[in-house]
Scaffold this active site. Structure first.
Site, PDB file in Angstrom:
ATOM      1  NE  ARG A 183      64.810  70.051  78.987  1.00 24.43           N
ATOM      2  CZ  ARG A 183      64.250  69.167  79.924  1.00 24.43           C
ATOM      3  NH1 ARG A 183      64.512  69.118  81.217  1.00 24.43           N
ATOM      4  NH2 ARG A 183      63.233  68.391  79.424  1.00 24.43           N
TER       5      ARG A 183
ATOM      6  CD  GLU B 120      57.516  68.071  81.990  1.00 30.05           C
ATOM      7  OE1 GLU B 120      57.833  67.986  81.185  1.00 30.05           O
ATOM      8  OE2 GLU B 120      56.951  67.098  82.937  1.00 30.05           O
TER       9      GLU B 120
ATOM     10  CE  LYS C 274      42.886  58.718  93.011  1.00 27.52           C
ATOM     11  NZ  LYS C 274      42.269  57.756  93.827  1.00 27.52           N
ATOM     12  CE1 TYR C 275      49.515  56.291  86.464  1.00 30.71           C
ATOM     13  CE2 TYR C 275      47.359  55.069  86.606  1.00 30.71           C
ATOM     14  CZ  TYR C 275      48.594  55.638  85.800  1.00 30.71           C
ATOM     15  OH  TYR C 275      48.723  55.266  84.257  1.00 30.71           O
TER      16      TYR C 275
ATOM     17  CE  LYS D  28      57.408  66.155  76.848  1.00 30.93           C
ATOM     18  NZ  LYS D  28      58.198  67.552  77.260  1.00 30.93           N
TER      19      LYS D  28
HETATM   20  C1  MV4 Z   1      52.097  60.592  86.660  1.00 34.04           C
HETATM   21  C2  MV4 Z   1      51.084  60.146  85.740  1.00 34.04           C
HETATM   22  C3  MV4 Z   1      49.776  59.787  86.532  1.00 34.04           C
HETATM   23  N1  MV4 Z   1      49.425  60.270  87.647  1.00 34.04           N
HETATM   24  N2  MV4 Z   1      51.524  61.183  88.058  1.00 34.04           N
HETATM   25  C4  MV4 Z   1      55.825  60.181  83.747  1.00 34.04           C
HETATM   26  C5  MV4 Z   1      56.941  60.772  83.918  1.00 34.04           C
HETATM   27  C6  MV4 Z   1      57.038  61.804  84.958  1.00 34.04           C
HETATM   28  N3  MV4 Z   1      57.513  62.953  84.696  1.00 34.04           N
HETATM   29  C7  MV4 Z   1      55.810  61.815  85.445  1.00 34.04           C
HETATM   30  N4  MV4 Z   1      54.944  60.704  84.877  1.00 34.04           N
HETATM   31  C8  MV4 Z   1      53.545  60.571  84.994  1.00 34.04           C
HETATM   32  N5  MV4 Z   1      53.260  60.877  86.113  1.00 34.04           N
HETATM   33  C9  MV4 Z   1      50.394  60.892  88.424  1.00 34.04           C
HETATM   34  N6  MV4 Z   1      50.275  61.283  89.496  1.00 34.04           N
HETATM   35  C10 MV4 Z   1      51.304  59.569  84.482  1.00 34.04           C
HETATM   36  C11 MV4 Z   1      52.642  59.843  84.172  1.00 34.04           C
HETATM   37  C12 MV4 Z   1      53.104  59.463  82.840  1.00 34.04           C
HETATM   38  C13 MV4 Z   1      53.424  60.258  81.761  1.00 34.04           C
HETATM   39  C14 MV4 Z   1      53.194  61.703  82.036  1.00 34.04           C
HETATM   40  C15 MV4 Z   1      53.337  62.617  80.948  1.00 34.04           C
HETATM   41  C16 MV4 Z   1      53.713  61.962  79.522  1.00 34.04           C
HETATM   42  C17 MV4 Z   1      53.618  60.425  79.472  1.00 34.04           C
HETATM   43  C18 MV4 Z   1      53.458  59.806  80.491  1.00 34.04           C
HETATM   44  C19 MV4 Z   1      53.539  58.457  80.409  1.00 34.04           C
HETATM   45  C20 MV4 Z   1      53.435  57.558  81.230  1.00 34.04           C
HETATM   46  C21 MV4 Z   1      53.012  58.103  82.530  1.00 34.04           C
END
Ligand code: MV4
Length: 456
Positions: free
Chosen positions: A292, A275, A201-202, A237
């Site tokens: 890490r 995370e 799910k987003y 970041k």
């Molecule tokens: C997501 C999300 C929204 N919904 N998963 C970005 C990197 C990868 N590790 C996972 N990410 C995301 N996963 C769901 N289900 C939005 C992101 C995301 C994001 C997450 C953390 C920090 C910055 C981000 C930037 C764009 C998208």
């Protein structure tokens, strides 16, 4: 305890590991690529050894060369830092076979958590909150459509081997899914050599919040609280802080406890980061585990007073954690700004020679850097040249300390992202703590004006 540690890294993190070793009375070996010959990590290590040319694949990413350097110098452990081989289960395995201690979790744990679909399953089993999603990799378009329908749109397709956003696709409606599924698979295959993807799910505008854990080889696992890392651009970041304005003491205790239990469930050892995404209501959802030490570990060190790198070394040497969860306390607030050698508006890298370099210290200020006056910022590697960490009694004081430090910074010869950081630090939403992963979108480079038609 170890007698000699080889540091399989460069730049500020290599220096950071050298600091910890010197304080523990452990000899150090620096490895370096040809352009890094006059770097500070080479200067300050007890021994140094060239492992190849500039190209990372032929030096900092080359397992045989790093193992050879450890054997030649008689190092009894390798600290991988972050990036490069830090999350390589393969390096950890080769170390084991060569009787060299890898300073990190066991290879089987690195492998489990490096597979994001397997990590999801393991964390779900351990009781960590999850977004609805597929139970493993999705093999076919039909299966993808069926799973997405069950979850409900919007969904996100992620690479099993992923992290850092590659092979990721957001899908808003069913007709968009087949193309997104194929391109995510193709991108994952090209980037990681593994095309497997899974679906979740987003969540639209979450915060990125992560928990730091430490686990020893005697079953003790504890957490060092959270860091908020929502301010990022293209999955890099820019600014991190601890504590997060969105986490209360009660939530920290609950989530921290849950994370420590989950880490224990997978026999996690050494330092690790769990995370999460957090929605507007304050719900947490598991994202991934980084096996890490992280770039932003200093903000946790500033609020807890715990030296995470020294703890990593002690843990790897088989020592017990010398403190209990109840002895971990959180004092004040810390911020970290990552200073990159980039244009502050276009983010185009700006390598070159730094002719003047001065970052003032002062109360609550820590500078982690391997840069100095007359040093060369090489185009071959990451553009981060310094981390400025500010600690204060509260968020307002750490912001004020960070601002005045960046205002007084002198870095001549290259462009840096300091002006961008100063804008963020004065942003009303930042000051109010209104953060999400979309925060930086307002600072994206302005699209170039359409070129004027040429006139004869
Ligand atoms: C997501 C999300 C929204 N919904 N998963 C970005 C990197 C990868 N590790 C996972 N990410 C995301 N996963 C769901 N289900 C939005 C992101 C995301 C994001 C997450 C953390 C920090 C910055 C981000 C930037 C764009 C998208």
């Amino acid at each position: 305890m170890f007698k000699k540690i080889l540091i399989a890294n460069r730049g500020e993190i290599a220096l950071r590991v050298i600091f910890a070793c010197r304080e523990l009375g452990i000899k150090t070996v620096a490895v370096f690529s040809e352009p890094d010959e006059s770097s500070l990590h080479v200067l300050f290590a007890d021994e140094h050894i060239c492992i190849g040319p500039a190209r990372s694949a032929d030096s900092y990413l080359n397992v045989p060369r790093i193992i050879s350097a450890a054997e030649i110098t008689g190092a009894d452990a390798i600290h991988p830092g972050y990036g490069f081989l830090s999350e390589s289960a393969y390096l950890a395995e080769v170390c084991e076979a060569c009787h060299i201690r890898f300073i990190g979790p066991d290879p089987s744990v690195i492998r489990l958590l490096g597979d994001k679909a397997k990590a999801r399953r393991a964390m779900k089993k351990a009781g960590v909150p999850m977004l609805p999603g597929s139970d493993g990799p999705i093999e076919s378009e039909e299966k993808a459509l069926k799973t997405a329908k069950e979850i409900g749109y919007p969904v996100i397709i992620k690479a099993v081997a992923g992290g850092g956003g590659r092979g990721m696709r957001i899908v808003k409606t069913p007709p968009d899914l087949p193309h997104a599924f194929k391109t995510a698979q193709r991108e994952a295959e090209a980037a990681f050599g593994v095309g497997d993807v899974y679906i979740e799910k987003y969540l639209d505008s979450p915060r990125h919040i992560e928990f730091q854990v430490l686990g020893d080889h005697h079953g003790n696992v504890l957490h060092l609280g959270e860091r908020e890392c929502s301010i990022q651009r293209r999955h890099q970041k820019l600014l991190e802080e601890s504590p997060s304005v969105a986490v209360t003491d009660k939530v920290r205790r609950r989530m921290g406890g849950l994370v420590a239990d989950a880490a224990r469930a997978v026999q996690y050892t050494n330092a690790g980061t769990f995370e999460f995404l957090m929605d507007e209501k304050g719900n947490f959802f598991f994202m991934e585990v980084n096996t890490r030490v992280q770039v932003e570990h200093p903000v946790t060190e500033m609020v807890t007073g715990i030296d995470i790198v020294k703890e990593q070394i002690r843990i790897a040497a088989g020592e017990r954690l010398s403190f209990k969860q109840s002895e971990v306390t959180f004092t004040g607030h810390a911020l970290e700004c990552r200073i990159n050698a980039e244009d502050p508006e276009t983010f185009v890298p700006s390598p070159g020679v730094i002719h003047a370099f001065s970052l003032p210290g002062g109360p609550g200020i820590r500078i982690d850097t391997a840069a100095h006056s007359e040093c060369t910022i090489s185009p071959y590697y990451d553009s981060m040249i310094a981390k400025v960490i500010a600690h204060g009694r509260d968020r307002q004081e750490s912001i004020a300390r960070m601002k005045r430090t960046l205002e007084m910074a002198v870095i001549q010869g290259i462009r840096t992202t300091i002006p961008l950081h100063l804008k963020i630090l004065s942003d009303p939403d930042f000051i109010a703590g209104r953060l999400s992963t979309h925060f930086m979108e307002r600072y994206q480079p302005k699209p170039k004006a359409a070129p004027l038609a040429e006139t004869a």
